[in-house]
Design a protein around this motif. Structure first.
Motif, PDB file in Angstrom:
ATOM      1  N   UNK A  77       0.827  -1.204   0.000  1.00  0.00           N
ATOM      2  CA  UNK A  77       0.000   0.000   0.000  1.00  0.00           C
ATOM      3  C   UNK A  77       0.865   1.259   0.000  1.00  0.00           C
ATOM      4  N   UNK A  78       1.950   1.237   0.763  1.00  0.00           N
ATOM      5  CA  UNK A  78       2.849   2.389   0.756  1.00  0.00           C
ATOM      6  C   UNK A  78       3.464   2.633  -0.602  1.00  0.00           C
ATOM      7  N   UNK A  90      -0.070   3.347   7.851  1.00  0.00           N
ATOM      8  CA  UNK A  90       0.442   2.004   7.571  1.00  0.00           C
ATOM      9  C   UNK A  90      -0.146   0.935   8.493  1.00  0.00           C
ATOM     10  N   UNK A  91      -1.217   1.246   9.199  1.00  0.00           N
ATOM     11  CA  UNK A  91      -1.859   0.282  10.081  1.00  0.00           C
ATOM     12  C   UNK A  91      -1.497   0.461  11.537  1.00  0.00           C
ATOM     13  N   UNK A 143      -8.831   8.208  -0.168  1.00  0.00           N
ATOM     14  CA  UNK A 143      -8.135   8.899  -1.258  1.00  0.00           C
ATOM     15  C   UNK A 143      -6.746   9.348  -0.818  1.00  0.00           C
ATOM     16  N   UNK A 144      -5.856   9.452  -1.782  1.00  0.00           N
ATOM     17  CA  UNK A 144      -4.539  10.027  -1.524  1.00  0.00           C
ATOM     18  C   UNK A 144      -4.670  11.544  -1.476  1.00  0.00           C
ATOM     19  N   UNK A 188       3.946   5.770  -5.595  1.00  0.00           N
ATOM     20  CA  UNK A 188       3.926   5.814  -7.057  1.00  0.00           C
ATOM     21  C   UNK A 188       2.842   6.760  -7.562  1.00  0.00           C
ATOM     22  N   UNK A 189       1.683   6.761  -6.899  1.00  0.00           N
ATOM     23  CA  UNK A 189       0.602   7.651  -7.319  1.00  0.00           C
ATOM     24  C   UNK A 189       0.988   9.113  -7.117  1.00  0.00           C
ATOM     25  N   UNK A 190       1.632   9.421  -5.982  1.00  0.00           N
ATOM     26  CA  UNK A 190       2.054  10.803  -5.718  1.00  0.00           C
ATOM     27  C   UNK A 190       3.085  11.268  -6.735  1.00  0.00           C
ATOM     28  N   UNK A 191       4.087  10.439  -6.992  1.00  0.00           N
ATOM     29  CA  UNK A 191       5.136  10.815  -7.944  1.00  0.00           C
ATOM     30  C   UNK A 191       4.562  10.964  -9.346  1.00  0.00           C
ATOM     31  N   UNK A 192       3.650  10.080  -9.725  1.00  0.00           N
ATOM     32  CA  UNK A 192       3.036  10.158 -11.057  1.00  0.00           C
ATOM     33  C   UNK A 192       2.219  11.434 -11.212  1.00  0.00           C
TER      34      UNK A 192
END
Length: 231
Positions: A72-73, A210-211, A175-176, A78-82
């Motif tokens: 998940x991390x 992260x839980x 959501x991020x 990857x989503x943030x960098x993209x």
């Protein structure tokens, strides 16, 4: 007398050699056979085996949880960098005059967007506007300084973007939440024939649960844009 003190009559009966018939009294005096010693520890063995199996299962379960956290991390990162790279590519490919920027004295030179002189006209997709507001504070503060402040310092403008990375539009809680701070500065230098050059700095951060705890990650990207549009 025969061997072992038996009489001949005890050995020969009807012409057949037979062992003596023991009397009931003699049978009662014989010691009872003992149970195998291994039967007495069966319950202990089962308890030890169960404890070992429980420890193995706990270890496997903990490893699976840690693997899920790492996965998940990685998805969040990857989503943030993209997303940041997507904004950078838009700023590099749009018209040069559409970029508001800070001149050499630190004054804001507005772009052509009506009513929003300090906004970069980026888009979420082909039809949805998703502008970025430009920060004006100089020098650019470190990301640790921005994150440590309860509210952004003067001249530091935060852009908050929500990205549905789990494809759950009805649940915005997962959501991020990407935080962006953008600076566009004029770094033109006529001495090296660089008369129209802009420096684009993007600082970004996001929180990830992260839980066990909430972790805050951050990064920064810098690029150069000239009057020649790049794709």
């Amino acid at each position: 007398m025969g061997p072992l003190g038996w009489t001949r009559a005890e050995w020969y009966r009807g012409g057949v050699l037979l062992p003596p018939v023991q009397s009931p009294r003699r049978q009662l005096l014989r010691p009872a056979s003992r149970r195998p010693a291994s039967a007495a520890v069966t319950l202990v063995e089962v308890a030890i085996s169960s404890a070992v199996l429980a420890l193995l299962l706990i270890g496997i379960f903990a490893a699976l949880i840690q693997l899920r956290r790492l996965t998940e991390g990685s998805i969040h990162q990857n989503s943030a960098v993209t997303a940041v790279q997507g904004y950078i590519e838009q700023m590099k490919s749009m018209e040069f005059s559409e970029l508001p920027y800070l001149d050499a004295s630190g004054a804001l030179v507005a772009g052509p967007v009506p009513g929003a002189p300090a906004q970069i006209p980026t888009r979420l997709d082909g039809e949805t506007d998703d502008p970025l507001r430009v920060s004006t504070r100089l020098p650019i503060p470190a990301v640790e300084t921005i994150l440590a402040a309860g509210t952004p310092p003067d001249g530091v403008v935060e852009n908050l973007k929500r990205i549905d990375i789990n494809e759950t539009p009805d649940n915005p809680d997962d959501d991020l939440q990407l935080r962006l701070w953008v600076w566009v500065r004029d770094v033109s230098d006529s001495s090296i024939d660089a008369t129209q050059v802009r420096s684009i700095n993007v600082i970004y951060a996001w929180d990830f649960f992260d839980g066990a705890r909430t972790r805050r990650l951050a990064g920064a990207v810098r690029t150069i844009r000239s009057s020649v549009r790049t794709n």
